[in-house]
Scaffold this motif. Sequence first.
Motif, short mmCIF file in Angstrom:
data_model
loop_
_atom_site.label_atom_id
_atom_site.label_comp_id
_atom_site.label_asym_id
_atom_site.label_seq_id
_atom_site.Cartn_x
_atom_site.Cartn_y
_atom_site.Cartn_z
N MET A 5 0.82 -1.19 0.00
CA MET A 5 0.00 0.00 0.00
C MET A 5 0.87 1.26 0.00
N ILE A 6 1.91 1.26 0.84
CA ILE A 6 2.78 2.43 0.91
C ILE A 6 3.49 2.64 -0.42
N GLY A 7 3.89 1.54 -1.06
CA GLY A 7 4.54 1.64 -2.36
C GLY A 7 3.63 2.28 -3.39
N THR A 8 2.34 1.94 -3.34
CA THR A 8 1.37 2.52 -4.27
C THR A 8 1.22 4.01 -4.02
N VAL A 9 1.10 4.39 -2.75
CA VAL A 9 0.98 5.82 -2.40
C VAL A 9 2.21 6.58 -2.88
N PHE A 10 3.39 6.02 -2.63
CA PHE A 10 4.62 6.68 -3.06
C PHE A 10 4.68 6.82 -4.58
N ALA A 11 4.28 5.76 -5.30
CA ALA A 11 4.30 5.80 -6.76
C ALA A 11 3.34 6.86 -7.29
N VAL A 12 2.15 6.96 -6.72
CA VAL A 12 1.17 7.97 -7.15
C VAL A 12 1.72 9.37 -6.88
N MET A 13 2.32 9.57 -5.71
CA MET A 13 2.90 10.89 -5.39
C MET A 13 4.01 11.25 -6.37
N ALA A 14 4.85 10.27 -6.73
CA ALA A 14 5.95 10.53 -7.66
C ALA A 14 5.42 10.89 -9.04
N VAL A 15 4.43 10.16 -9.52
CA VAL A 15 3.86 10.44 -10.85
C VAL A 15 3.17 11.79 -10.86
N VAL A 16 2.38 12.09 -9.84
CA VAL A 16 1.70 13.39 -9.77
C VAL A 16 2.72 14.53 -9.72
N SER A 17 3.79 14.36 -8.93
CA SER A 17 4.84 15.39 -8.86
C SER A 17 5.50 15.61 -10.21
N LEU A 18 5.77 14.54 -10.92
CA LEU A 18 6.39 14.65 -12.24
C LEU A 18 5.47 15.36 -13.22
N ILE A 19 4.19 15.01 -13.24
CA ILE A 19 3.23 15.64 -14.14
C ILE A 19 3.08 17.12 -13.83
N VAL A 20 2.94 17.45 -12.55
CA VAL A 20 2.78 18.86 -12.16
C VAL A 20 4.03 19.65 -12.52
N SER A 21 5.21 19.08 -12.29
CA SER A 21 6.45 19.81 -12.61
C SER A 21 6.62 20.01 -14.11
N ILE A 22 6.14 19.07 -14.91
CA ILE A 22 6.21 19.24 -16.37
C ILE A 22 5.29 20.37 -16.81
N PHE A 23 4.07 20.39 -16.28
CA PHE A 23 3.10 21.42 -16.68
C PHE A 23 3.43 22.80 -16.12
N THR A 24 4.11 22.86 -14.99
CA THR A 24 4.47 24.17 -14.41
C THR A 24 5.85 24.63 -14.84
N GLY A 25 6.55 23.81 -15.57
CA GLY A 25 7.89 24.18 -16.06
C GLY A 25 8.96 24.16 -14.98
N SER A 26 8.75 23.37 -13.96
CA SER A 26 9.73 23.31 -12.86
C SER A 26 10.40 21.95 -12.77
N LEU A 27 10.68 21.36 -13.90
CA LEU A 27 11.31 20.05 -13.94
C LEU A 27 12.73 20.08 -13.37
N ASN A 28 13.46 21.19 -13.62
CA ASN A 28 14.81 21.34 -13.06
C ASN A 28 14.78 21.39 -11.54
N GLU A 29 13.82 22.12 -10.98
CA GLU A 29 13.70 22.21 -9.52
C GLU A 29 13.37 20.84 -8.92
N LEU A 30 12.50 20.09 -9.60
CA LEU A 30 12.16 18.75 -9.13
C LEU A 30 13.40 17.86 -9.14
N SER A 31 14.16 17.94 -10.20
CA SER A 31 15.37 17.13 -10.31
C SER A 31 16.37 17.49 -9.22
N ASN A 32 16.59 18.78 -9.01
CA ASN A 32 17.51 19.22 -7.95
C ASN A 32 17.03 18.79 -6.57
N SER A 33 15.72 18.88 -6.37
CA SER A 33 15.14 18.49 -5.09
C SER A 33 15.32 17.00 -4.82
N ILE A 34 15.16 16.20 -5.85
CA ILE A 34 15.32 14.74 -5.69
C ILE A 34 16.74 14.41 -5.24
#
Length: 190
Positions: free
Chosen positions: A1-30
């Motif tokens: 269950m925790i793995g599923t929650v983590f995977a959903v959070m990661a995918v949502v974060s990636l999609i939001v960062s692509i649409f907001t143009g903050s992919l570099n910030e996401l990468s640096n944060s990771i």
Amino acid sequence: MIGTVFAVMAVVSLIVSIFTGSLNELSNSIFSSASSALDLTLSLVSVMCLWCGIMNVFEKKGIIKKLSKRISFILRFLFPDAYKRGMCGEISANISANLLGIGNAATPLGISAMKRLHSINPDKTRASDDMVMLAVLNTASIDILPATLISLRQSAGSLMAYDIILPTVISSTLTVIFAVTVTKMFSKVF
């Protein structure tokens, strides 16, 4: 269950960062978060290794048996079946590790104690009163010296990492008193 929650959070974060143009910030944060997580893990592992070693030496030198005798009046009340059968060594070691605030080192001791309690349990399909009490004391334990919490505060740069001791002792003691009282009351009802 925790793995599923983590995977959903990661995918949502990636999609939001692509649409907001903050992919570099996401990468640096990771990468910065991964580095911080590694530092924290290494500091906690070193504390755990130290205390596991100390507890191992205590057990080999017979200090755990002596401690068990010193706190036998408490163990007799909390674990009546285990006390009657002379099985309080692992329980006292587990309680000692929790008193020192080294929950990570207490985990193997707690598992060992729980296995021993399960071996004397006549009904293998449900937990005995002693097993429930051990689980309760591992969940709500008194921390005289919260070593893990102090280590976390020091690794976060706290200048007064030890100021947490008195509030921790007070709050954990009150929690244990409440938890033991409720557990004893329910053990008589059920």
